[in-house]
Design a protein around this motif. Structure first.
Motif, PDB file in Angstrom:
ATOM      1  N   SER B 281      53.803  62.210  35.434  1.00 34.94           N
ATOM      2  CA  SER B 281      52.670  61.565  36.106  1.00 34.94           C
ATOM      3  C   SER B 281      51.370  61.914  35.383  1.00 34.94           C
ATOM      4  O   SER B 281      51.265  62.951  34.713  1.00 34.94           O
ATOM      5  CB  SER B 281      52.613  61.998  37.568  1.00 34.94           C
ATOM      6  N   PHE B 282      50.441  61.026  35.496  1.00 35.15           N
ATOM      7  CA  PHE B 282      49.131  61.243  34.872  1.00 35.15           C
ATOM      8  C   PHE B 282      48.094  61.292  35.985  1.00 35.15           C
ATOM      9  O   PHE B 282      48.153  60.510  36.928  1.00 35.15           O
ATOM     10  CB  PHE B 282      48.812  60.120  33.898  1.00 35.15           C
ATOM     11  N   PHE B 283      47.187  62.218  35.828  1.00 29.51           N
ATOM     12  CA  PHE B 283      46.185  62.362  36.897  1.00 29.51           C
ATOM     13  C   PHE B 283      45.059  61.370  36.686  1.00 29.51           C
ATOM     14  O   PHE B 283      44.715  61.018  35.559  1.00 29.51           O
ATOM     15  CB  PHE B 283      45.636  63.785  36.934  1.00 29.51           C
ATOM     16  N   GLU B 284      44.485  61.005  37.815  1.00 25.07           N
ATOM     17  CA  GLU B 284      43.398  60.045  37.794  1.00 25.07           C
ATOM     18  C   GLU B 284      42.207  60.643  37.046  1.00 25.07           C
ATOM     19  O   GLU B 284      41.526  59.977  36.288  1.00 25.07           O
ATOM     20  CB  GLU B 284      43.012  59.712  39.245  1.00 25.07           C
ATOM     21  N   THR B 285      42.000  61.926  37.251  1.00 20.02           N
ATOM     22  CA  THR B 285      40.843  62.572  36.612  1.00 20.02           C
ATOM     23  C   THR B 285      41.317  63.730  35.749  1.00 20.02           C
ATOM     24  O   THR B 285      42.451  64.197  35.891  1.00 20.02           O
ATOM     25  CB  THR B 285      39.887  63.128  37.675  1.00 20.02           C
ATOM     26  N   GLY B 286      40.478  64.169  34.898  1.00 21.77           N
ATOM     27  CA  GLY B 286      40.765  65.375  34.135  1.00 21.77           C
ATOM     28  C   GLY B 286      41.600  65.146  32.892  1.00 21.77           C
ATOM     29  O   GLY B 286      41.959  66.094  32.211  1.00 21.77           O
ATOM     30  N   SER B 287      41.886  63.892  32.570  1.00 22.00           N
ATOM     31  CA  SER B 287      42.598  63.566  31.336  1.00 22.00           C
ATOM     32  C   SER B 287      43.828  64.429  31.114  1.00 22.00           C
ATOM     33  O   SER B 287      44.002  65.038  30.049  1.00 22.00           O
ATOM     34  CB  SER B 287      41.684  63.724  30.108  1.00 22.00           C
ATOM     35  N   SER B 288      44.622  64.536  32.126  1.00 21.07           N
ATOM     36  CA  SER B 288      45.835  65.310  31.917  1.00 21.07           C
ATOM     37  C   SER B 288      46.983  64.709  32.711  1.00 21.07           C
ATOM     38  O   SER B 288      46.786  63.810  33.525  1.00 21.07           O
ATOM     39  CB  SER B 288      45.611  66.770  32.323  1.00 21.07           C
ATOM     40  N   GLY B 289      48.154  65.242  32.474  1.00 22.09           N
ATOM     41  CA  GLY B 289      49.332  64.728  33.168  1.00 22.09           C
ATOM     42  C   GLY B 289      50.358  65.833  33.291  1.00 22.09           C
ATOM     43  O   GLY B 289      50.181  66.929  32.742  1.00 22.09           O
TER      44      GLY B 289
END
Lengths: 1109, 418
Positions: B281-289
């Motif tokens: 999954s990729f997070f909406e914020t923070g450019s991470s997954g």
């Protein structure tokens, strides 16, 4: 290295030879060296093959890289006659490459090839022709023509194949030769070998594809050869036959609408007896035009079907297109599986197959529905494959599977491959238009996509939604509103244009929003793309017409902007629209209709597959793939209204497929009695064959009895010299027989030493089947065979045959069923005469004479009856087999006094016709009785079966007894192992049959033989050359040897250089055909045709041995 | 038919040309280069390219484009199949089909091409015939050749072309007579997010290595031939016997060849040997997954799953991966965006797991799509379909051959959607 090696090469010293091994291909060795070719020339001129070879290798490497080496031509051509094969070959490569440029010099080489054309070695002839025809020099056209003509009638099929290859070469060099070439093609088309078939059809396709009349006579042959032709030839032949069939047969799907009907038809069509079918069908389908498939049409379909299992994708595709274009609807389905299989192949293959599948799915969707999942897309597929699969999936969508397909599409939309996503969205759109039920679902799904982050997805959705909305705009004003909002965010011009068009078209549904959108657009007009600008103008015009109060000024503004646009299309459009909608004093008549013009109801777009209508191209063709006619494409003709005359395909030899059934029947009738021939016990065969022989003339009749004599002689084992007399006798016989008939009772005493024995022979026969003899005696064949037997009979009598034999002879009599009243009585008479030995020979000869007349009328039925009674007798009847080769099963010593021998009696084993009869003779050499002789625990290879003999209860001391058991060897030479038990002991025993005993004779006429042989070509044919042994001086010895080795019967034959034999394997009934062709100097060619290759090979070995001794 | 052939490497260098009819200038390849550029990926070059006067049919194999030039109508599959046959012949001769080997053996290549086509129509494509015409190079032979100046061209004239059994040479002789058969099955499957099977089928081949003297006639029979629904055969196999008795009867070619291939599509027959639990999954914020993958055995019939490799094609925005694997090693290539997790043997007691975070390009929007996982695995001594060879019989020769059958199951196009 380059420079230095070049230098040393120039010296041409042998010491530097190893350096020549240096890779000539690795770039630019000599590229900068101006004199580079000088050293090559020097090497070519040297008299060392290794130097020449090295030079040629370098030259070829240069050619491969596309370097020009034409200045070396003279130096190279000199070596065309070089002894070294590799140098020669490389010179050929060079020559073919440059001959066109250096025509004059190329002529220097021609004589070499002309010489090659006369070489005794077929491979050299072929290669000479190949190179000669590849030299594209116009001057040598006549030479080529001559060479091709000559090669076309060459002995070797390989040379003929090369000739076929040469035809298109010559044709492209000089099209004026066409007529002559067609003659050659016609000749080669008649060729019966698989090697030639593919190549000549290729030539046909290139030179004269429209000369369909050349195919007629060869059609059936091509169909039958097809499976054995090499794979590339198969493709060409199948494609050509597809076209042919389209011109010659009727459309099997005429009554396309009546589905159940077509299957019925297919069923009927497979039957051979068309006429009857025609009637029944006509009655059943009184109103409709009855369709009956031409048997040739069926032949084609049947013979191509197994090729669907080829490993070669092109072959599979060729068969698939043939079925698609030619088969009745109900049968086309079988190709789907094979095509789906191809999808696992290389991506290029997939690409082509999918293109074709896409076309097929439009016309015949049902066919691929079961394989829907095979078209699911993987993220690793190349984009072009994905898009094609999507196309197929869309074509396959229907009410029942749409939900699964849509679910699948949903996952595709998430793909990383944007082109593919766009295609998926379009696919959804197409499903929605085609299937009304899911339209709303699809639309909702697409609307959701409008909030996708990816602009491309959104844009594509907009375009698709626009198309969908056009179908039912009223219900979806909210969607239009939603899209109107999107105009702020979407940048993709096509999508923006679509939205604007939608708003303009349906401005009544969104009366408030539309003017606002126009306002926004007017602001950004100058920055828009052209298509967007055009749509803005459109929108403005439409709004002006419907809502001029609010939008009049805006429209003016937009039109003014457009007037000064850089693009003249837009300027024109603006000018045109202004004239049309803005009322001025001099506005034309058109402006009255402006509203009608702009707000006319537009038909909803039809979302069509790009593969629609592609099927008018032959599937699998390049033209189909490109959807455009490629050069040299032959149109697939439409079905004819009425079928052209099918008799054009008739060849002198009737169609094999047709006559098989009848022949089978005949064979069955003939077979059984025939086996027993060698035992001299069953006349029915003789008469049966003499009956059928009578048609084929005297020569075949005489041949058939030779087979009789052969098998007879085999019993005696070594009576070669006697055969010589036979020839003289041939003529005599007739006369004698005549005498017999007339005089009947008094044969001249001395003339008939042979006669006498012939009489005995007759009696023996008569004992078992009088009638046969009677009927037989009327035909010469019988008399002859009995004559020929006499020799052996004499000898055998002189030998130690005696008592056992007689006992054996007795047995049948006692067992004969009382039913056979009349015959029985006669038999008994003969039996007696036999016991009296030779003195009474008049009796049997007279016997046959009388009943001839009434017998001949219903001969066949009688014979059948007879053969039946024969088989009843068979298990216990033991022939006078003392002459058959005996094998030892148990030696006297190991058997503790019990000796067991066995032989293959060559009789049919009546309880089970698939078994080989084995006659076993037990001799008790002990002083006490042996009891309970029986067989136990057979250990057999899989499939083999044994039918044991009945237990022998007592075998008195010194006695011997003979029994018959049946073994089904499953047509293999594996030994049958079992235990032989007495009341006290067990012995292990095994019986291993020689291959020749695994068959029984079959009667064939010369024509039948040829036909059957034609069917067993290719892999089923084994051919060997051999040198005949010293004793094999004439035909008779050969016949004798062959029949001694294998249980076959002679087939009549027109040529005296050939002996033919036929038989079939006992357990599976495969035909075994043997041909021995004798040549000069004691050489001979042995050919065995048999479906069971193992049997064939072993038989060849055995016969070779027998003949070369 | 086939007019000319050009071999072009991945960099666009044309390194070999061969013409079977008149010479066609290599400039025709410009159309190919154009298409090649447009396609971006070499896989996506259309196999058939139309130019004003010619048609180019090409295949891409072992990083080489085989571009053939056609002038008139010809079935495209005919050409494609032939080009693949050429590539296979090179592979057969030189061990591999690469630019280097082709350049190294340019003369043999040229001789081969000369024999394979005559005037553009296939002449001898059977490797057995070709090997009689042109001997394949071996190190020893090339050494001997350089010293003695002898050649690779067969001294004897080939007779294979004339025989009824063109795939077999006459007079084959071995001191050890052996026949080995490898039953190799590949599972093609698509599993969806929840682990249910969307699509599964088995693609099987039987590869044979037959080194038998003389002219043996072999019969291969199966315990359960009914399993085989759709088959295709080497030309040596007798269709009729298969149709009537379901045994494979053939006179084998000498050496290695593919006897048959088959296809089992009935889904209930296809056992899926492993399951995969994944969460990417990729997070909406923070450019991470986040990434979490676990692999476990499912239906392995008691055999060990080996060589297990999981490959993930990450979205473009994934810059790096910071993961930890309980077993095996992982590697993320930021250029190709491929995450490769090499697990090795699957231990049912301790399931391998790969867990950790992904870092994305800052500022880029969260990727829409989830990458799918491609699984690679191998199970020795098992044909997943349950196909079993019953026996191999030899007729026609007297000696006793050494026989062997090996089973292997592999993952084919095995994909798990996320």
């Amino acid at each position: 290295m380059s420079a230095s090696s070049a230098f040393s090469d120039e010296k041409g010293g042998s010491a530097s030879e190893p350096e020549y091994g240096h890779d000539p291909a690795s770039g630019g060795i000599f590229s900068s060296d101006y004199k580079r070719h000088d050293d090559l020339k020097e090497m070519l001129d040297s008299n060392k093959d290794s130097l020449k070879l090295e030079a040629m290798k370098r030259i070829v490497a240069m050619i491969a890289r596309g370097k020009n080496t034409s200045d070396l031509f003279p130096a190279v051509v000199k070596n065309v006659a070089c002894k070294n094969i590799e140098v020669k070959k490389l010179v050929y490569v060079y020559l073919v490459r440059y001959a066109e440029e250096q025509q004059d010099l190329a002529l220097l080489s021609i004589s070499t090839f002309q010489r090659g054309l006369k070489d005794p070695n077929q491979l050299i002839r072929a290669s000479a022709l190949r190179v000669l025809s590849s030299i594209r020099v116009t001057i040598i056209v006549p030479i080529m023509m001559l060479a091709i003509k000559e090669a076309a009638s060459d002995m070797s099929p390989y040379v003929r194949k090369t000739a076929a290859h040469a035809i298109p070469k010559l044709h492209s060099l000089d099209p004026e030769q066409k007529d002559q070439l067609i003659e050659v093609i016609e000749k080669l088309l008649a060729d019966k070998t698989t090697l030639v078939a593919g190549s000549v059809v290729m030539a046909f396709e290139e030179v004269c594809p429209d000369r369909i009349d050349l195919i007629h006579k060869n059609y059936r042959k091509l169909c039958n050869l097809l499976i054995d032709v090499e794979e590339w030839g198969q493709v060409v032949i199948i494609n050509m036959l597809t076209r042919y069939a389209r011109t010659q047969f009727l459309n099997p799907n005429v009554n396309e609408s009546l589905l159940e009907d077509s299957s019925e038809k297919a069923f009927y069509a497979s039957d051979d007896e068309e006429d009857e079918d025609k009637k029944t069908e006509a009655a059943a389908l009184a109103k409709r035009k009855p369709y009956v498939m031409d048997p040739d049409h069926r032949l084609l379909l049947r013979n191509t079907k197994p090729l669907l299992q080829s490993r070669n994708a092109a072959v599979v595709m060729a068969v698939a297109q043939l079925y698609f274009h030619l088969a009745p609807k109900a049968e086309v389905g079988i190709i789907a599986k094979a095509l789906v299989r191809l999808m696992r192949s290389h991506s290029e293959v997939q690409y082509v197959v999918l293109q074709n599948v896409a076309t097929m799915t439009i016309k015949r969707r049902g066919m691929f529905e079961p394989y829907l999942k095979s078209f699911y897309i993987r993220s690793t597929d190349p984009t072009q494959i994905k898009i094609l699969k999507l196309e197929v999936l869309t074509n396959l969508a229907n009410e029942t599977n749409i939900s699964t397909i849509l679910r699948e599409f949903q996952t595709y939309i998430k793909s990383m491959d944007k082109d593919f996503v766009a295609a998926s969205i379009q696919a959804i759109g197409r499903c929605a238009t085609n299937i009304g039920e899911v339209r709303d679902t699809c639309l909702n799904g697409l609307v959701q996509l409008l909030s996708n982050r990816d602009e491309l997805v959104v844009a594509e959705s907009v375009v698709v939604i626009k198309k969908l909305l056009q179908m039912q705009p009223e219900q979806h004003s909210d969607i239009i509103k939603h899209m109107a909002k999107l105009i702020d965010n979407i940048q993709v011009p096509m999508a923006r244009a679509s939205i604007l068009w939608l708003i303009g078209e349906y401005c009544e549904h969104v009366p408030k929003i539309a003017p606002d959108v126009l306002r926004k657009m007017a602001k950004t007009f100058t920055n828009e793309e052209d298509i967007v600008k055009l749509q803005i103008i459109n929108l403005a015009a439409k709004l002006y017409l419907t809502n001029s109060k609010q939008t009049k000024l805006l429209t003016q503004y937009v039109l003014n902007l457009a007037k000064y646009d850089q693009n003249y299309d837009i300027r024109d459009r603006a000018r045109f629209i202004r004239q049309l909608i803005v009322p001025t004093d001099k506005s034309g008549a058109l402006s009255k209709y402006a509203k009608k013009l702009f707000l006319a109801l537009k038909p909803a777009p039809v979302l069509e597959s790009p593969f629609k209508d592609r099927d008018h191209f032959q599937l699998g063709s390049l033209s189909h793939l490109l959807n455009a006619k490629a050069g040299g494409y032959q149109e697939l003709p439409d079905w004819p209204e009425s079928a052209p005359d099918p008799s054009v395909r008739n060849v002198e030899i009737p169609d094999w497929s047709k006559c098989t059934s009848r022949k089978d029947r005949k064979e069955k009738k003939v077979d059984k009695p025939f086996y027993s021939d060698s035992e001299g016990e069953s006349g029915p065969t003789e008469s049966a064959d003499s009956e059928s022989d009578s048609g084929s003339g005297s020569e075949s009749a005489s041949a058939s009895d030779e087979s009789g004599s052969g098998s007879e002689s085999e019993e005696s084992g070594e009576e070669t010299e006697s055969e010589d007399e036979e020839e003289d006798e041939e003529k005599e016989k007739k006369r004698k027989k005549h005498l017999d008939k007339t005089k009947a009772k008094k044969p001249a005493e001395e003339s008939a030493e042979s006669e006498q024995s012939s009489g005995t022979e007759d009696r023996k026969r008569g004992r078992k089947a009088v009638k046969n003899q009677k009927s037989a005696s009327e035909s010469e064949s019988e008399s002859e065979s009995s004559e020929s037997e006499d020799e052996s009979e004499e000898e055998s009598e002189e030998e130690s045959e005696s008592d056992t034999d007689i006992r054996k002879k007795k047995t049948p009599v006692s067992k004969q069923p009382p039913k056979q009243s009349k015959k029985e009585s006669k038999k008994e008479k003969q039996e007696m005469s036999l016991l009296d030995l030779d003195d009474f020979e008049p009796a049997p000869t007279s016997a046959p004479v009388t009943p001839v007349n009434f017998l001949s009328s219903s001969l066949v039925s009688d014979l059948e009856g007879l053969s039946l009674t024969d088989t009843i007798l068979a298990p216990t009847t033991i022939a006078p087999s003392g002459l058959i080769k005996l094998y030892e099963l148990l030696h006297r010593i190991t058997g503790e006094g019990l000796a067991v021998e066995y032989c293959f009696s060559r009789q049919p084993f009546s309880p089970d016709p698939n078994m080989v009869a084995v006659q076993i003779q037990f001799t008790n050499n002990t002083n006490s009785e042996t009891k309970n002789l029986h067989i136990k625990e057979p250990r057999l290879q899989s499939g083999m079966r044994i039918r044991e003999f009945a237990e022998i209860e007592v075998l008195a001391a010194g006695e011997s007894v003979t029994v018959v058991m049946g073994i089904d060897f499953c047509d293999s030479t594996q030994a049958a192992n079992f235990q032989l038990c007495t009341h006290t002991r067990k012995f292990f025993a095994s019986i291993q049959p020689p291959v020749g005993e695994l068959m029984t004779p079959v009667f064939l006429t010369e024509n039948d033989f040829k036909k059957e042989q034609g069917k067993l070509m290719g892999m089923n044919e084994i051919s060997e050359k051999l040198t005949l042994g010293e004793k094999c001086v004439n035909e008779h010895v050969i016949v004798e040897r062959v029949t001694a080795t294998a249980n076959l019967s002679r087939v009549p034959c027109g040529s005296d250089k050939e002996c033919r034999f036929a038989g079939k394997t006992v357990s599976s009934g495969c035909l075994v055909l043997v041909t021995v062709a004798t040549k000069e100097g004691g050489r001979a060619q042995l050919t065995v045709n048999c479906e069971k290759m193992v049997i064939g090979t072993m038989l060849v070995k055995d016969i070779m041995q027998a003949l070369s001794q | 038919m086939i007019h000319s052939l050009f071999l072009i490497n991945n960099a666009g260098d044309l390194f070999l040309e061969k013409h079977w009819k008149s010479v066609i200038s290599r400039s025709v390849c410009d159309y190919f280069f154009e298409a090649r550029e447009k396609a971006v990926e070499p896989d996506n070059v259309p196999p058939v390219i139309r130019t004003p006067h010619h048609y180019l049919i090409n295949i891409y194999r072992e990083k080489i484009f085989f571009v053939s030039v056609i002038q008139t109508e010809v079935p495209p599959l005919f050409v494609i199949e032939f080009l693949h046959r050429v590539a296979e012949t090179f592979q057969d001769y030189f061990g591999e089909c690469s630019e280097t080997t082709i350049k190294d053996n340019v003369v043999i290549v040229y001789e081969l091409l000369e024999e394979m086509l005559d005037n553009g129509f296939p002449l001898a494509t059977e490797s057995n015939i070709l090997k009689e015409l042109i001997r394949p190079p071996t190190i020893l032979r090339s050494m001997v050749n350089t010293i003695t100046g002898s050649s690779n061209v067969g001294e004897t004239l080939p007779t294979g072309q004339l025989s009824n059994i063109p795939w077999r040479r006459a007079g084959v002789k071995y001191t050890n007579n052996e026949a080995y058969f490898d039953v190799v099955e590949e599972i093609d499957a698509i599993l969806d997010k929840s682990g249910t099977t969307v699509f599964a089928e088995i693609q099987g081949v039987i590869d044979a290595c037959v080194k038998l003297s003389g002219m043996p006639d072999l019969t291969l029979s199966f315990m359960n031939p009914r399993l085989l629904d759709d088959v295709s055969f080497h030309p040596c196999v007798r269709y009729k016997r298969w149709e009537s008795e379901r045994v494979i009867s053939f006179i084998p070619p000498d050496g290695n060849f593919q006897l048959m291939s088959y296809h089992i599509s009935a889904q209930n027959l296809v056992a899926i040997p492993i399951y995969v639990k994944q969460n990417i999954s990729f997070f909406e914020t923070g450019s991470s997954g986040r990434l979490d993958i676990t692999v476990g055995p499912k239906q392995t019939m008691g055999k060990t799953v080996e060589c297990l490799v999981v490959t993930v094609h990450m979205p473009k925005v994934v810059l790096s991966a910071n993961l930890s694997a309980t077993q095996g090693t992982y590697n993320y290539d930021p250029v190709t965006k491929i995450l490769l997790w090499d697990i090795g043997k699957l231990n049912p007691q301790k399931l391998p797991n790969l867990k950790g975070s992904l870092s994305l390009q800052s500022g880029a929007p969260k990727p829409e799509e989830n990458p799918s996982l491609n699984i690679d695995l191998k199970i020795q001594q098992l044909a997943i379909s349950g196909l079993k060879v019953n026996r191999l019989d030899m007729y026609g020769e007297k000696y006793k051959p050494f026989k062997g059958v090996k089973y292997v199951t592999k993952a084919g196009k095995f994909q798990v959607r996320t």
